[in-house]
Scaffold this motif. Structure first.
Motif, mmCIF file in Angstrom:
data_model
loop_
_atom_site.group_PDB
_atom_site.id
_atom_site.type_symbol
_atom_site.label_atom_id
_atom_site.label_comp_id
_atom_site.label_asym_id
_atom_site.label_seq_id
_atom_site.Cartn_x
_atom_site.Cartn_y
_atom_site.Cartn_z
ATOM 1 N N HIS A 101 5.873 1.935 2.898
ATOM 2 C CA HIS A 101 4.665 2.437 2.244
ATOM 3 C C HIS A 101 4.960 3.598 1.278
ATOM 4 N N SER A 102 6.162 3.587 0.700
ATOM 5 C CA SER A 102 6.499 4.708 -0.192
ATOM 6 C C SER A 102 7.236 4.270 -1.444
ATOM 7 N N ILE A 103 7.258 5.188 -2.392
ATOM 8 C CA ILE A 103 8.061 5.090 -3.611
ATOM 9 C C ILE A 103 9.098 6.195 -3.495
ATOM 10 N N GLY A 104 10.364 5.887 -3.746
ATOM 11 C CA GLY A 104 11.446 6.863 -3.655
ATOM 12 C C GLY A 104 11.982 7.246 -5.026
ATOM 13 N N ILE A 105 12.032 8.550 -5.275
ATOM 14 C CA ILE A 105 12.563 9.086 -6.526
ATOM 15 C C ILE A 105 13.712 10.021 -6.182
ATOM 16 N N CYS A 106 14.834 9.878 -6.872
ATOM 17 C CA CYS A 106 15.997 10.719 -6.621
ATOM 18 C C CYS A 106 16.446 11.399 -7.905
ATOM 19 N N TYR A 107 16.534 12.727 -7.868
ATOM 20 C CA TYR A 107 17.162 13.421 -9.002
ATOM 21 C C TYR A 107 18.622 13.653 -8.659
ATOM 22 N N ILE A 108 19.478 13.596 -9.656
ATOM 23 C CA ILE A 108 20.910 13.799 -9.459
ATOM 24 C C ILE A 108 21.167 15.297 -9.341
ATOM 25 N N ILE B 87 16.746 10.059 -11.617
ATOM 26 C CA ILE B 87 16.675 10.919 -12.800
ATOM 27 C C ILE B 87 17.988 11.695 -12.924
ATOM 28 N N PRO B 88 18.880 11.237 -13.820
ATOM 29 C CA PRO B 88 20.135 11.957 -14.071
ATOM 30 C C PRO B 88 19.867 13.302 -14.754
ATOM 31 N N THR B 89 20.921 14.086 -14.918
ATOM 32 C CA THR B 89 20.775 15.444 -15.452
ATOM 33 C C THR B 89 20.201 15.484 -16.868
ATOM 34 N N ASP B 90 20.328 14.393 -17.633
ATOM 35 C CA ASP B 90 19.775 14.391 -19.000
ATOM 36 C C ASP B 90 18.278 14.109 -19.020
ATOM 37 N N GLY B 91 17.686 13.838 -17.849
ATOM 38 C CA GLY B 91 16.246 13.631 -17.747
ATOM 39 C C GLY B 91 15.782 12.197 -17.953
ATOM 40 N N THR B 92 16.699 11.273 -18.207
ATOM 41 C CA THR B 92 16.323 9.873 -18.345
ATOM 42 C C THR B 92 15.709 9.402 -17.028
ATOM 43 N N THR C 240 0.864 -1.172 0.000
ATOM 44 C CA THR C 240 0.000 0.000 0.000
ATOM 45 C C THR C 240 0.902 1.223 0.000
ATOM 46 N N ILE C 241 0.806 2.032 -1.038
ATOM 47 C CA ILE C 241 1.668 3.209 -1.187
ATOM 48 C C ILE C 241 0.897 4.445 -0.720
ATOM 49 N N THR C 242 1.418 5.089 0.329
ATOM 50 C CA THR C 242 0.781 6.301 0.847
ATOM 51 C C THR C 242 1.648 7.544 0.636
ATOM 52 N N LEU C 243 2.918 7.331 0.272
ATOM 53 C CA LEU C 243 3.840 8.449 0.052
ATOM 54 C C LEU C 243 4.667 8.234 -1.214
ATOM 55 N N ILE C 244 4.883 9.306 -1.927
ATOM 56 C CA ILE C 244 5.860 9.344 -3.011
ATOM 57 C C ILE C 244 6.874 10.386 -2.568
ATOM 58 N N ILE C 245 8.096 9.937 -2.294
ATOM 59 C CA ILE C 245 9.102 10.794 -1.672
ATOM 60 C C ILE C 245 10.154 11.203 -2.694
ATOM 61 N N VAL C 246 10.332 12.519 -2.843
ATOM 62 C CA VAL C 246 11.319 13.063 -3.781
ATOM 63 C C VAL C 246 12.600 13.369 -3.019
ATOM 64 N N HIS C 247 13.710 12.922 -3.590
ATOM 65 C CA HIS C 247 15.038 13.093 -3.015
ATOM 66 C C HIS C 247 15.968 13.760 -4.023
ATOM 67 N N CYS C 248 17.100 14.236 -3.534
ATOM 68 C CA CYS C 248 18.216 14.617 -4.404
ATOM 69 C C CYS C 248 19.408 13.770 -3.976
ATOM 70 N N SER C 249 20.387 13.639 -4.853
ATOM 71 C CA SER C 249 21.554 12.812 -4.544
ATOM 72 C C SER C 249 22.615 13.560 -3.744
ATOM 73 N N ALA C 250 22.416 14.859 -3.527
ATOM 74 C CA ALA C 250 23.379 15.708 -2.807
ATOM 75 C C ALA C 250 24.729 15.754 -3.527
ATOM 76 N N ASN C 251 24.639 15.876 -4.856
ATOM 77 C CA ASN C 251 25.831 16.075 -5.681
ATOM 78 C C ASN C 251 25.765 17.462 -6.291
ATOM 79 N N ARG C 252 26.916 17.971 -6.695
ATOM 80 C CA ARG C 252 26.972 19.298 -7.299
ATOM 81 C C ARG C 252 26.275 19.321 -8.655
ATOM 82 N N ALA C 253 25.768 20.487 -8.998
ATOM 83 C CA ALA C 253 25.091 20.680 -10.283
ATOM 84 C C ALA C 253 25.963 20.159 -11.414
ATOM 85 N N GLY C 254 25.340 19.478 -12.369
ATOM 86 C CA GLY C 254 26.062 18.970 -13.525
ATOM 87 C C GLY C 254 26.717 17.621 -13.315
ATOM 88 N N SER C 255 26.521 17.004 -12.149
ATOM 89 C CA SER C 255 27.118 15.694 -11.878
ATOM 90 C C SER C 255 26.686 14.680 -12.933
#
Length: 139
Positions: free
Chosen positions: A68-75, A43-48, A3-18
Motif C-alpha cells: 500500500h505504498s510508493i517508495g522514493i529513494c534519494y541517493i 533521485i540521484p544527486t543531479d535531481g533527475t 490503494t496507496i496509503t503511504l508515500i515512503i521516503v528512503h535514502c540509498s545509504a551512500n556517501r554524499a556525492g555518490s
C-alpha cells in the motif's frame, strides 16, 4: 488498482556525492533475486527523477508496507565519514518536493513518512520527512 496509503521516503545509504543511479540499484536488487529496483522512484544527486517500478506494481522497499505504498529513494544519506546524514543536494531537495507534491495530488489521503518512521531500527532517510512535508500531509 492499488490503494496507496503511504508515500515512503528512503535514502540509498551512500556517501554524499555518490554517482549512483537507478540502473545501479536495479542491478543490485536483481543480484538479490528481485525482479528489479524495489523503489518506484530514485533521485540521484543531479535531481533527475528516475522511474523504477510503476506505481501499479508493488514495491520492495519497506517490509510489511509495500502493498500500500510508493517508495522514493534519494541517493546519499551518509556523511563523508560514513555516518547517517541528510546529504540531499539542492537539486534533490527541489525534485523530491516536486515529486511529493505530484504524488500528494494523486494520492491525497496518503501519509508521507520516512522509512525510519515505520522501522525505528533505521536512520533512513536521515531527516524528518513527516515534519518537512507537513504541508502535504492529509488533513
Amino acid at each position: 488498482m492499488r490503494t496507496i496509503t503511504l508515500i515512503i521516503v528512503h535514502c540509498s545509504a551512500n556517501r554524499a556525492g555518490s554517482a549512483l543511479r537507478l540502473a545501479d540499484i536495479d542491478r543490485y536488487h536483481r543480484s538479490l533475486g528481485w525482479k528489479g529496483c524495489g523503489y518506484h522512484y530514485v533521485i540521484p544527486t543531479d535531481g533527475t527523477i528516475e522511474t523504477g517500478r510503476t506505481e501499479a506494481e508493488v514495491g520492495a522497499h519497506c517490509k510489511k508496507h509495500n502493498r500500500h505504498s510508493i517508495g522514493i529513494c534519494y541517493i546519499g544519506g551518509m556523511s563523508a565519514d560514513g555516518k547517517p546524514a541528510d546529504t540531499r543536494t539542492d537539486a534533490q531537495r527541489t525534485s523530491l518536493r516536486k515529486l511529493l507534491e505530484a504524488l500528494h495530488r494523486k494520492y491525497p489521503r496518503a501519509l508521507i513518512v520516512g522509512h525510519r518512521d515505520l522501522d525505528p531500527q533505521k536512520d533512513c532517510p536521515c531527516f524528518n520527512a513527516v515534519s518537512e512535508y507537513a504541508d502535504l500531509q492529509p488533513h
